[in-house]
Design an enzyme around this catalytic site. Structure first.
Site, PDB file in Angstrom:
ATOM      1  CB  CYS A  94     -82.208  60.003  -4.801  1.00  0.00           C
ATOM      2  SG  CYS A  94     -82.140  58.325  -4.118  1.00  0.00           S
ATOM      3  CB  CYS A 128    -111.317  22.714   3.347  1.00  0.00           C
ATOM      4  SG  CYS A 128    -110.992  22.859   5.128  1.00  0.00           S
ATOM      5  CB  CYS A 136    -112.751  38.030   5.069  1.00  0.00           C
ATOM      6  SG  CYS A 136    -113.815  36.626   5.478  1.00  0.00           S
ATOM      7  CB  CYS A 182     -87.896  67.127 -13.446  1.00  0.00           C
ATOM      8  SG  CYS A 182     -89.562  67.797 -13.694  1.00  0.00           S
ATOM      9  CB  CYS A 186    -101.590  49.125 -62.922  1.00  0.00           C
ATOM     10  SG  CYS A 186     -99.818  49.450 -62.749  1.00  0.00           S
TER      11      CYS A 186
END
Length: 483
Positions: A328, A222, A264, A336, A416
């Protein structure tokens, strides 16, 4: 206590409180106090710690650049006959000086008193400690931090009486070498070498921040000048921005999921914001999102971490080396790690229809080793099916059109432009692919407003196979040939 000594003591303590302000603290119950003396270090002053192993010094050396070191602490008590007869009773403590070095400083303070006996001496002591400690002890950068021997280490003690000690060698050189001559007033106020390094770095960071907060800085976003307490700087590049601008910048990046790119804002600068800086500026909910995404992106870079494929779980799962099965820890789902489906043992991975395209492209672009891996993973028949289906799809896209009603692929070889789908028996126009009326499908070609007006005949028939006069006649009067 004579009135002259008492008056001199009061004046000296008032003067010290005025000069040193926050660095000086007067004792409440006695004539004495404590002063914390911060030394002025040369620019780019470095400290280092050497490892204790028998390996080479270079491989075990840790070096840091600091602007501030923890202060020396001078505790003193003024005897009733000071300054006319007796010197102040004192202890000198420090964290980064050895007891031998502190003992040398104590000895020098005694010498300064002897040279100025009968005069107030505290200010001279403090100025010496502040301005001449480094030169007196021959300390230069880089400076090695050391601990005293366990048997000689002292904890911080109350003021001791001023008694004659063994001569510890007033010169700095003897202080560095003669660690067996320790002054009882010298206290190395530190527990261990590792804690010493931590305290030095923490103190240096706090002092840097204190200096930064007290000055004005220009925000590079700014372009307003603001006090340092309203600004923040990146520690690597030292670019400064006001907190309001950085807050908006961080929030925008986090909402977009770009937590790995909180760089930054300066053009081409690679400094990255620390998590502590982000937490200080953004709201708690946004920081939780930042923390979650940052952890996830870090886990994604780890080859042995996969996620539970259940949409409601998504718990990170650590894989065993060489094993494709993941279990898990939260929901106990065995899957898999390659196809993310339920674990199927030695059977090849199943491929969904949506993944056939990706599998075909991956196979065609792979080298021989990766092709063998894909064949082993999915099976040769699955790979061959993917290739055949994709070839068929590409051929149909190039050589056929889909019925506008049921989507059946239709190839036109001649005739056609009025077509009849063999699947749903719907009439449609081959040119515009619009559906035709069941009652009068040929009206589409006779309607002047239709884009296919007078285009009933297949346009791709070679003109050499039909007389030119017949073609012209057909164009002028197509109704004669309509059923």
């Amino acid at each position: 206590m004579s009135s002259e000594d008492k008056e001199a003591q009061e004046e000296e303590l008032l003067a010290l409180a005025s000069i040193y302000e926050d660095e000086f603290k007067r004792a409440e119950s006695a004539q004495g106090g404590e002063t914390r003396i911060c030394l002025e270090l040369p620019q780019n002053f470095k400290i280092f710690v050497s490892g204790s192993s028998t390996e080479s010094l270079q491989s075990n050396r840790y070096e840091y650049t600091v602007c501030f070191l923890p202060p020396l602490v001078l505790n003193f008590k003024l005897p009733p006959d000071y300054p006319s007869t007796s010197p102040p009773v004192f202890t000198l403590s420090g964290k980064w000086l050895s007891q031998a070095q502190l003992s040398a400083l104590c000895k020098h303070l005694d010498n300064v008193w002897e040279e100025n006996r009968g005069c107030v001496i505290l200010f001279a002591w403090m100025q010496f400690l502040k301005e001449e400690t480094l030169s007196y002890l021959n300390i230069s950068s880089p400076y090695e931090l050391k601990m005293c021997h366990e048997g000689n280490r002292q904890s911080r003690t109350p003021l001791v009486s001023l008694e004659a000690e063994k001569d510890c060698g007033g010169a700095a050189g003897s202080a560095a070498a003669g660690e067996d001559m320790i002054d009882a007033r010298a206290v190395q106020d530190v527990i261990s070498l590792s804690s010493l390094v931590t305290e030095i770095l923490d103190f240096d960071q706090a002092q840097r921040r204190k200096c930064f907060n007290s000055k004005m800085h220009l925000c590079n976003i700014c372009f307003n000048e603001k006090l340092g307490s309203e600004c923040m700087y990146f520690t690597v590049c030292n670019h400064v921005y006001c907190k309001a601008c950085l807050k908006n910048y961080f929030e925008m990046k986090i909402r977009d999921g770009q937590v790995q790119s909180l760089y930054c804002p300066e053009l081409k600068c690679s400094s990255v914001a620390a998590p502590g800086q982000v937490k200080e500026l953004v709201e708690e909910q946004l920081f939780a999102r930042y923390d979650h995404l940052l952890l996830k992106s870090s886990l994604d870079l780890m080859a042995d971490v996969v996620y539970c494929p259940r949409p409601a779980c998504q718990t990170p799962v650590m894989q065993e080396p060489g094993c494709i099965m993941g279990i898990c820890s939260y929901c106990s789902y065995a899957f898999c790690s390659l196809c993310r489906m339920t674990y199927h043992g030695v059977s090849p991975c199943k491929v969904t229809a949506e993944k056939l395209i990706d599998l075909r492209n991956e196979y065609l672009e792979a080298d021989e080793a990766n092709k063998r891996f894909l064949e082993q993973r999915y099976g040769k028949r699955v790979i061959q099916k993917a290739l055949e289906e994709m070839e068929s799809k590409e051929w149909l896209e190039k050589n056929s059109k889909s019925c506008p009603c049921c989507g059946t692929h239709i190839e036109k070889l001649g005739g056609c432009n009025k077509m009849t789908c063999t699947g749903c028996m719907q009439y449609f126009c081959w040119i515009c692919m619009g559906s035709l009326s069941k009652v009068n499908p040929y009206w589409h070609f006779n309607d002047p407003s239709s884009p296919c007006f007078n285009r009933y005949v297949f346009t791709c028939i070679s003109s050499s196979a039909i007389p030119l006069v017949f073609l012209l006649f057909l164009t002028v009067s197509p109704r004669l040939f309509l059923p």
